[in-house]
Design a protein around this motif. Structure first.
Motif, PDB file in Angstrom:
ATOM      1  N   GLU A   1     -17.457  35.727  85.911  1.00  0.00           N
ATOM      2  CA  GLU A   1     -17.092  36.998  85.301  1.00  0.00           C
ATOM      3  C   GLU A   1     -18.248  37.994  85.308  1.00  0.00           C
ATOM      4  OE1 GLU A   1     -15.825  35.777  81.455  1.00  0.00           O
ATOM      5  OE2 GLU A   1     -13.805  35.211  82.099  1.00  0.00           O
ATOM      6  N   HIS A   2     -19.476  37.480  85.411  1.00  0.00           N
ATOM      7  CA  HIS A   2     -20.651  38.347  85.306  1.00  0.00           C
ATOM      8  C   HIS A   2     -21.387  38.568  86.624  1.00  0.00           C
ATOM      9  CE1 HIS A   2     -20.032  37.334  81.056  1.00  0.00           C
ATOM     10  NE2 HIS A   2     -20.761  38.395  80.769  1.00  0.00           N
ATOM     11  N   PHE A   3     -21.190  37.677  87.609  1.00  0.00           N
ATOM     12  CA  PHE A   3     -21.924  37.769  88.862  1.00  0.00           C
ATOM     13  C   PHE A   3     -20.988  37.553  90.043  1.00  0.00           C
ATOM     14  CE2 PHE A   3     -24.748  36.141  85.567  1.00  0.00           C
ATOM     15  CZ  PHE A   3     -25.799  37.051  85.625  1.00  0.00           C
ATOM     16  N   ASN A   4     -21.344  38.153  91.168  1.00  0.00           N
ATOM     17  CA  ASN A   4     -20.502  37.991  92.359  1.00  0.00           C
ATOM     18  C   ASN A   4     -21.099  37.036  93.389  1.00  0.00           C
ATOM     19  OD1 ASN A   4     -22.555  39.485  93.533  1.00  0.00           O
ATOM     20  ND2 ASN A   4     -21.350  41.366  93.679  1.00  0.00           N
ATOM     21  N   HIS A   5     -22.262  36.465  93.077  1.00  0.00           N
ATOM     22  CA  HIS A   5     -22.835  35.472  93.979  1.00  0.00           C
ATOM     23  C   HIS A   5     -23.857  34.609  93.238  1.00  0.00           C
ATOM     24  CE1 HIS A   5     -26.000  38.517  94.049  1.00  0.00           C
ATOM     25  NE2 HIS A   5     -26.816  37.600  94.544  1.00  0.00           N
ATOM     26  N   LEU A   6     -24.085  33.414  93.788  1.00  0.00           N
ATOM     27  CA  LEU A   6     -25.101  32.497  93.277  1.00  0.00           C
ATOM     28  C   LEU A   6     -25.953  32.058  94.461  1.00  0.00           C
ATOM     29  CD1 LEU A   6     -26.359  30.694  91.061  1.00  0.00           C
ATOM     30  CD2 LEU A   6     -24.628  28.966  91.618  1.00  0.00           C
TER      31      LEU A   6
ATOM     32  N   VAL B   1     -19.132  22.730  81.131  1.00  0.00           N
ATOM     33  CA  VAL B   1     -19.557  23.134  82.474  1.00  0.00           C
ATOM     34  C   VAL B   1     -18.554  24.116  83.070  1.00  0.00           C
ATOM     35  CG1 VAL B   1     -20.006  22.339  84.826  1.00  0.00           C
ATOM     36  CG2 VAL B   1     -20.855  21.009  82.873  1.00  0.00           C
ATOM     37  N   THR B   2     -17.256  23.820  82.905  1.00  0.00           N
ATOM     38  CA  THR B   2     -16.208  24.701  83.423  1.00  0.00           C
ATOM     39  C   THR B   2     -16.278  26.076  82.763  1.00  0.00           C
ATOM     40  OG1 THR B   2     -14.740  22.837  83.892  1.00  0.00           O
ATOM     41  CG2 THR B   2     -13.712  25.003  83.687  1.00  0.00           C
ATOM     42  N   ASN B   3     -16.490  26.091  81.457  1.00  0.00           N
ATOM     43  CA  ASN B   3     -16.583  27.361  80.732  1.00  0.00           C
ATOM     44  C   ASN B   3     -17.789  28.179  81.206  1.00  0.00           C
ATOM     45  OD1 ASN B   3     -14.325  26.754  79.223  1.00  0.00           O
ATOM     46  ND2 ASN B   3     -15.480  25.988  77.458  1.00  0.00           N
ATOM     47  N   ALA B   4     -18.902  27.488  81.470  1.00  0.00           N
ATOM     48  CA  ALA B   4     -20.096  28.179  81.954  1.00  0.00           C
ATOM     49  C   ALA B   4     -19.851  28.775  83.339  1.00  0.00           C
ATOM     50  CB  ALA B   4     -21.287  27.212  81.995  1.00  0.00           C
ATOM     51  N   ALA B   5     -19.140  28.031  84.188  1.00  0.00           N
ATOM     52  CA  ALA B   5     -18.827  28.530  85.528  1.00  0.00           C
ATOM     53  C   ALA B   5     -17.899  29.733  85.457  1.00  0.00           C
ATOM     54  CB  ALA B   5     -18.203  27.420  86.363  1.00  0.00           C
TER      55      ALA B   5
ATOM     56  N   GLY C   1     -38.964  38.753  90.310  1.00  0.00           N
ATOM     57  CA  GLY C   1     -37.849  39.677  90.457  1.00  0.00           C
ATOM     58  C   GLY C   1     -36.467  39.077  90.499  1.00  0.00           C
ATOM     59  N   ALA C   2     -36.361  37.744  90.412  1.00  0.00           N
ATOM     60  CA  ALA C   2     -35.045  37.107  90.466  1.00  0.00           C
ATOM     61  C   ALA C   2     -34.250  37.378  89.186  1.00  0.00           C
ATOM     62  CB  ALA C   2     -35.187  35.602  90.663  1.00  0.00           C
ATOM     63  N   THR C   3     -32.938  37.286  89.318  1.00  0.00           N
ATOM     64  CA  THR C   3     -32.045  37.267  88.159  1.00  0.00           C
ATOM     65  C   THR C   3     -31.801  35.803  87.834  1.00  0.00           C
ATOM     66  OG1 THR C   3     -30.957  39.330  88.768  1.00  0.00           O
ATOM     67  CG2 THR C   3     -29.748  37.844  87.297  1.00  0.00           C
TER      68      THR C   3
END
Length: 261
Positions: free
Chosen positions: A80-85, A71-75, A31-33
């Motif tokens: 932009e797509h998620f509010n938490h990691l 790496v910076t671009n990926a971050a 069930g993880a994203t």
């Protein structure tokens, strides 16, 4: 499904193949994203399509761990797509240049370009990715970092320069980070398969050597149960550990931990 990871967001580097792909699939199946990061191209696209066809909540982002801009671009994309990691898995690694079974091979025969590529991927890459993504965890008050390494015997065995030292450096950094990030609610642990494993780094010569000597070859899903445990509530507060996938059940028993995947 005993472990429910709904709402749990993971980024895994080197997620397009091998152990990274298998760990991503395991977390997704609970069930993880999961965001799989790898160098852009057909390999990443195909991995994403395979997982997406299963109906999983999966995303893919081009990410070259050796390239600071990438790496910076990926971050930036992630923010932009998620509010938490919730979990970062530093898994991307290479072994090209570890010429291993040739008794005449010496460290000074290794091309400098190969040496640099391995250190930049297996050690500096872990630093660059952690540097870019851990601040998201700090902002949200916690998270889990898992760094993939290798067995201690492999680090120091003949013929393992520069692969072994690159893993040893990343492992030492993990120990330091586990102490520095502890008070910020971030757990840092190391996992490794516990033996020679079939991955994208495996060459035909390596397979032949292991077959001829009747040595076991582990499958790339060897760390699935371990990574699921580290993502689960059972691992809350666990930090500074090194867990061997092949010996995970014994590790659980030694800690008197009950865990079913």
């Amino acid at each position: 499904m005993s472990i429910n990871l709904k709402g749990f967001t993971v980024l895994i580097t080197g997620g397009s193949s091998g152990m990274g792909f298998e760990m991503a699939k395991e977390l997704l199946s609970h069930g993880a994203t999961v965001v799989i990061g790898a160098r852009g191209g057909p390999k990443l696209d195909n991995a994403y399509e395979k997982l997406a066809k299963e109906g999983y909540d999966v995303y893919a982002v081009p990410l070259d761990v050796r390239d600071e801009e990438s790496v910076t671009n990926a971050a930036t994309w992630f923010n932009e797509h998620f509010n938490h990691l919730d979990m970062l898995i530093n898994n991307a690694g290479i072994g090209t240049g570890m010429e291993s079974n040739n008794p005449d091979h010496q460290f000074y025969d290794i091309p400098v370009t190969s040496f640099k590529a391995i250190v930049e991927t297996n050690f500096i890459g872990y630093f660059l990715v952690s540097r870019a993504f851990v601040p998201m965890m700090v902002k949200n008050g916690g998270g889990r970092v898992v760094n993939v390494s290798t067995s201690t015997s492999t680090m120091t065995r003949r013929g393992m320069i520069p692969y072994g030292p690159s893993r040893a450096a990343a492992e030492t950094m993990s120990t330091i980070l586990s102490e520095e990030l502890h008070d910020l609610g971030i757990m840092v642990n190391v996992i490794c398969p516990g033996g020679f494993t079939e991955t994208g780094m495996t060459t035909e010569a390596m397979r032949e050597f292991f077959h001829q000597n009747n040595l076991p070859i582990l499958t790339p899903d060897v760390m699935n149960k371990t990574i699921l445990f580290l993502a689960s509530p059972k691992a809350e507060g666990l930090t500074g550990e090194k867990i061997i996938g092949k010996e995970f059940d014994e590790w659980l028993k030694s800690r008197n931990i009950s865990f079913k995947d």
